[in-house]
Design a protein around this motif. Structure first.
Motif, PDB file in Angstrom:
ATOM      1  N   GLU A 190       3.957  11.637  18.303  1.00 25.02           N
ATOM      2  CA  GLU A 190       3.826  11.296  16.891  1.00 25.02           C
ATOM      3  C   GLU A 190       3.399  12.510  16.074  1.00 25.02           C
ATOM      4  O   GLU A 190       3.853  12.689  14.928  1.00 25.02           O
ATOM      5  CB  GLU A 190       2.830  10.141  16.726  1.00 25.02           C
ATOM      6  CG  GLU A 190       2.711   9.615  15.308  1.00 25.02           C
ATOM      7  CD  GLU A 190       3.903   8.778  14.826  1.00 25.02           C
ATOM      8  OE1 GLU A 190       3.716   7.961  13.918  1.00 25.02           O
ATOM      9  OE2 GLU A 190       5.025   8.974  15.356  1.00 25.02           O
ATOM     10  N   THR A 214       5.710  13.910  12.950  1.00 24.83           N
ATOM     11  CA  THR A 214       5.180  14.035  11.591  1.00 24.83           C
ATOM     12  C   THR A 214       4.940  15.484  11.177  1.00 24.83           C
ATOM     13  O   THR A 214       4.450  15.730  10.071  1.00 24.83           O
ATOM     14  CB  THR A 214       3.863  13.250  11.450  1.00 24.83           C
ATOM     15  OG1 THR A 214       2.920  13.710  12.416  1.00 24.83           O
ATOM     16  CG2 THR A 214       4.106  11.759  11.652  1.00 24.83           C
ATOM     17  N   PHE A 273       0.795   7.229  10.601  1.00 25.51           N
ATOM     18  CA  PHE A 273       0.653   7.905  11.890  1.00 25.51           C
ATOM     19  C   PHE A 273       0.265   6.862  12.936  1.00 25.51           C
ATOM     20  O   PHE A 273      -0.833   6.308  12.909  1.00 25.51           O
ATOM     21  CB  PHE A 273      -0.414   9.002  11.825  1.00 25.51           C
ATOM     22  CG  PHE A 273      -0.491   9.823  13.082  1.00 25.51           C
ATOM     23  CD1 PHE A 273       0.223  11.006  13.192  1.00 25.51           C
ATOM     24  CD2 PHE A 273      -1.256   9.404  14.170  1.00 25.51           C
ATOM     25  CE1 PHE A 273       0.175  11.761  14.354  1.00 25.51           C
ATOM     26  CE2 PHE A 273      -1.316  10.153  15.336  1.00 25.51           C
ATOM     27  CZ  PHE A 273      -0.595  11.334  15.419  1.00 25.51           C
TER      28      PHE A 273
END
Length: 425
Positions: free
Chosen positions: A301, A305, A352
């Motif tokens: 993740e 991002t 997130f």
């Protein structure tokens, strides 16, 4: 009926922009520098400004007239996930020839290998290099990675502060890479100076100066490893052969150069942005600290991002895409800075989620040219989080008054001082 120029939420490129080729419609020449990852901001979500290039009124393909993707000219740009996937996976239409070919500025003609080689030859070079970058190879290297990271953390754990970007994130991935290749650590500062000039200095003469110097060094390194082979990757390349045929001089420098270029910057920038997010979100720190089983998915993740690089490909033949005529020889750049947040692919893309599943992002590119060092980067980040939360079991934060501005690309964050209370319960 309103025109595209009136509907589009982004302004057309101004008079100061380089000219676009004659076949490019003027209303598609847009100023999307803010979405290219080169404009700094101090947002909690640094990539949120890119959302506008997926607006319903924004064209599916537009032209970016400024130099991009390591080239000295503009390119068509795609911003949606499905279009980016096509660029990476359609090898019949898109070529990687000339990608990351910075060395051409210094008059060199060798390609960057394997990225700058199309299938089927690309597969030969990947097969040659893959044994050094598989998960099994990373298992063998992990103790050394852990030793480097743990040793560095121990040097400041009891101080209660560190510049996580400059004093740590900038250093440990390069130490791992130098160790892998067999480069001497004494070259650390010089390597970073050369790389900064090549990737980030707008002055062509400075790029050429750095390129000339580093290529001379790498050719000398190859010659040394041919004379005195050892067990490192640099020696493996210098004395390598494929299907029983020794590598040519151009192949040796092409591989060594490309690994050098890709091995110094990406993980460092990832670490800086990763700890920026942690420092701004104590609850995320707590969650990972208390459940290390989340580390693998959290790293994925973080990668999603924090898309650091927008990659380009060269068009092989004329074709029409989304109603636009694209010509052979044109370049198309994939704005991973946008595609990684496409809500058609990722639910709540700016949330997130350290437990996100099916996280098929483009931070490490895609298709046959997916990043050669992907497993190494992931392993470094996973080991880092494991060692950090073991050795520093305290909540940390950005030091009061520190600048948290980020350039959402490889430039990322130069300095990020963080602090923690060593006496915390």
């Amino acid at each position: 009926m309103t025109s595209l120029a009136e509907r589009c939420p982004v302004a057309r490129a101004g008079a100061d922009a380089p000219p676009a080729p004659a076949h490019v419609p003027p209303d598609l020449v847009l100023d999307t520098r803010f979405a290219a990852g080169i404009v700094p901001n101090d947002l909690a979500e640094p990539y949120r400004p890119m959302d506008v290039v997926r607006d319903e009124a924004f064209p599916r393909i537009h032209y970016y007239p400024w130099p991009i993707s390591g080239n000295r000219h503009g390119a068509w740009v795609v911003t949606r996930y499905e279009d980016i996937r096509r660029v990476y996976e359609d090898n019949e239409l898109f070529s990687s020839e000339g990608v990351a070919q910075f060395q051409a500025l210094a008059g060199e003609t060798f390609p960057s290998i394997p990225l700058g080689i199309d299938p089927p030859d690309h597969g030969r070079y990947r097969k040659f290099l893959n044994p050094w970058f598989t998960p099994v190879a990373m298992n063998a290297r992990e103790p050394r990675i852990r030793e480097i990271i743990g040793g560095m953390i121990d040097q400041f754990a009891d101080r209660g502060e560190v510049d996580i970007a400059y004093d740590f994130g900038r250093v440990f991935p390069v130490r791992v890479f130098l160790d892998l290749m067999g480069f001497p650590f004494t070259m650390f500062d010089q390597f970073l100076d050369w790389e900064f000039a090549i990737l980030h200095d707008d002055r062509i003469d400075k790029k050429v100066e750095a390129l000339t110097a580093v290529l001379a060094y790498l050719r000398g390194f190859i010659a040394d490893k041919q004379a005195s082979p050892d067990a490192n990757l640099g020696s493996y390349i210098a004395n390598g052969s494929i299907d029983g045929v020794p590598l040519t001089d151009d192949e040796k420098i092409g591989i060594t150069w490309f690994l050098w270029l890709g091995g110094l910057d990406t993980v460092a920038s990832t670490v800086s942005q990763m700890f920026r997010r942690f420092a701004m979100h104590p609850q995320l720190q707590k969650r990972i600290r208390e459940d290390k089983s989340l580390i693998n998915s959290a790293v994925e993740e973080f990668l999603r991002t924090q898309p650091l690089v927008n990659s380009g490909r060269k068009v092989k033949r004329d074709f029409e895409w989304h109603g636009v005529q694209i010509k052979a020889g044109d370049w198309v750049t994939a704005f991973n800075t946008s595609g990684n947040f496409d809500p058609q692919q990722f639910e709540c893309p700016h949330q997130f989620d350290p437990e996100r599943r099916n996280n098929r992002h483009f931070t490490l590119a895609g298709g046959v040219h997916i990043c050669l060092g992907a497993h190494l980067a992931r392993r470094e980040l996973r080991v880092l989080l494991d060692e950090w939360f073991t050795r520093i079991p305290y909540e940390f934060r950005v030091r009061e008054g520190a600048d948290t501005t980020v350039v959402p690309s490889l430039l990322s964050i130069r300095n990020l001082p963080i602090v923690w209370d060593c006496k915390a319960a």
